[in-house]
Design an enzyme around this catalytic site. Structure first.
Site, mmCIF file in Angstrom:
data_model
loop_
_atom_site.group_PDB
_atom_site.id
_atom_site.type_symbol
_atom_site.label_atom_id
_atom_site.label_comp_id
_atom_site.label_asym_id
_atom_site.label_seq_id
_atom_site.Cartn_x
_atom_site.Cartn_y
_atom_site.Cartn_z
ATOM 1 N N ASN A 120 0.863 -1.176 0.000
ATOM 2 C CA ASN A 120 0.000 0.000 0.000
ATOM 3 C C ASN A 120 0.904 1.231 0.000
ATOM 4 O O ASN A 120 1.459 1.593 1.025
ATOM 5 C CB ASN A 120 -0.898 -0.034 1.249
ATOM 6 N N TRP A 121 1.021 1.847 -1.172
ATOM 7 C CA TRP A 121 1.938 2.990 -1.287
ATOM 8 C C TRP A 121 1.338 4.285 -0.737
ATOM 9 O O TRP A 121 2.019 5.303 -0.674
ATOM 10 C CB TRP A 121 2.353 3.180 -2.754
ATOM 11 N N LYS A 122 0.064 4.290 -0.400
ATOM 12 C CA LYS A 122 -0.584 5.501 0.133
ATOM 13 C C LYS A 122 -0.297 6.693 -0.792
ATOM 14 O O LYS A 122 -0.254 6.511 -2.006
ATOM 15 C CB LYS A 122 -0.129 5.742 1.574
ATOM 16 N N HIS A 168 -9.823 1.275 4.654
ATOM 17 C CA HIS A 168 -8.499 1.389 5.275
ATOM 18 C C HIS A 168 -8.593 2.367 6.451
ATOM 19 O O HIS A 168 -9.381 3.324 6.410
ATOM 20 C CB HIS A 168 -7.482 1.893 4.244
ATOM 21 N N GLU A 171 -5.898 -4.722 10.304
ATOM 22 C CA GLU A 171 -4.866 -3.711 10.523
ATOM 23 C C GLU A 171 -5.195 -2.914 11.785
ATOM 24 O O GLU A 171 -5.978 -1.957 11.724
ATOM 25 C CB GLU A 171 -4.799 -2.751 9.332
ATOM 26 N N GLY A 195 1.981 2.439 10.766
ATOM 27 C CA GLY A 195 2.953 3.521 10.645
ATOM 28 C C GLY A 195 3.599 3.923 11.961
ATOM 29 O O GLY A 195 4.221 4.973 12.044
ATOM 30 N N SER A 212 2.912 -1.875 10.447
ATOM 31 C CA SER A 212 4.351 -1.896 10.733
ATOM 32 C C SER A 212 5.029 -3.222 10.401
ATOM 33 O O SER A 212 5.939 -3.662 11.094
ATOM 34 C CB SER A 212 4.621 -1.475 12.187
ATOM 35 N N GLY A 218 2.720 -0.963 4.325
ATOM 36 C CA GLY A 218 2.792 0.437 3.926
ATOM 37 C C GLY A 218 4.239 0.876 3.783
ATOM 38 O O GLY A 218 4.895 0.624 2.770
ATOM 39 N N GLY A 219 4.773 1.502 4.834
ATOM 40 C CA GLY A 219 6.106 2.117 4.804
ATOM 41 C C GLY A 219 7.191 1.222 4.207
ATOM 42 O O GLY A 219 7.984 1.671 3.374
HETATM 43 P P1 PGA Z 1 2.464 0.493 7.630
HETATM 44 O O1 PGA Z 1 1.039 0.682 6.914
HETATM 45 O O2 PGA Z 1 3.042 -0.798 7.108
HETATM 46 O O3 PGA Z 1 3.271 1.683 7.235
HETATM 47 O O4 PGA Z 1 2.200 0.408 9.108
HETATM 48 C C1 PGA Z 1 0.198 -0.397 6.668
HETATM 49 C C2 PGA Z 1 -1.096 0.070 6.041
HETATM 50 O O5 PGA Z 1 -1.577 1.141 6.425
HETATM 51 O O6 PGA Z 1 -1.683 -0.587 5.151
#
Ligand code: PGA
Length: 251
Positions: A10-12, A97, A169, A175, A215, A236-237
């Site tokens: 998920n590149w947001k 999300h 999640e 994050g 995370s 994400g990150g």
């Molecule tokens: P994160 O995000 O890996 O940066 O915690 C995950 C997500 O929001 O899908």
């Protein structure tokens, strides 16, 4: 049934089309075809066609969108439609999300509607559920995630439910660098699986991948993936860097 793990990025609101081209060049050079994994990229809507183009020789890798509007078309300036997503090659759509819920005020009623819209368009909705820290600390985790799950499924028939993906999640883990332990994730995933069994029966429920997100990084990915009922990862990150992502997809 043993599900093929689904590893999703998920590149947001990150990675321009140029960034995505550079990312794919570096990632694909070190990522041979992985038969035992389903990989998905969720770029921004503007970056999507660049990613689809960059993956044209790798049709086994899926592309999805992070959000769609509640209606398929019309006077909704600034929004993106499920029909447009499908037309450019997206196969999956994230729904509910935590950033949609907590930053943009998306309600359970909205996720209900989006899930039905996406299923009707014959794309795969990936419903995200998760509790906040306050909800967790007051013992409401199961109640919250099951309420979000019920809302997401409420307008789908059994066949449509059988083709969704689900992601757990916890909001406090997204994050933040705080991850659910594999034991915690396994327990919540087990509860979600039981809720799916009671809705659509054992066989259909066993075919629905339940991803963990929050995370995830290259240090914890394989342990989380080994937890019971954890059928994939939504990252994400740690998905933004091609080398880190390449090691997570091999977890
Ligand atoms: P994160 O995000 O890996 O940066 O915690 C995950 C997500 O929001 O899908």
């Amino acid at each position: 049934m043993h599900l093929k793990p689904v590893i999703a990025a998920n590149w947001k609101l990150n990675h321009t089309p140029s960034d995505a081209r550079a990312f794919l060049q570096r990632f694909l050079a070190q990522a041979p075809k992985l038969h035992e994994r389903t990989l998905i990229f969720f770029p921004s809507a503007i970056t999507l066609t660049t990613v689809v183009d960059g993956l044209k020789d790798r049709p086994e890798i899926w592309v999805g969108v992070q959000n769609v509007h509640l209606e398929a078309q019309g006077a909704f300036t600034g929004e993106n439609s499920v029909l447009m997503a499908r037309d450019v090659g997206a196969r999956v759509v994230l729904v509910g999300h935590s950033e949609r819920r907590h930053v943009f005020g998306e309600t359970d009623a909205m996720t209900t509607k989006k899930m039905a819209l996406i299923a009707q368009a014959r794309l795969t909705p990936m419903l995200c559920v998760g509790e906040t820290l306050a909800e967790r600390e007051s013992g409401q985790t199961t109640e919250v995630v099951e309420r979000q799950l019920r809302a997401g499924l409420s307008e789908l028939d059994d066949a449509q439910i059988g083709s969704i993906m689900l992601a757990y999640e916890p909001v406090w883990a997204i994050g933040t660098g705080r991850t659910a332990t594999p034991e915690d994730a396994g327990e919540i995933h087990g509860g979600l699986r039981r809720a799916l069994v009671s809705r659509v029966g054992e066989k259909a429920a066993a075919g629905i991948p339940i991803l963990y997100g929050g995370s995830v990084n290259r240090g914890n990915a394989s342990q989380l993936l080994a937890a019971p009922d954890v059928d994939g990862l939504l990252v994400g990150g740690a998905s933004l860097d091609a080398d880190s992502w390449a090691s997570i997809v091999r977890a």
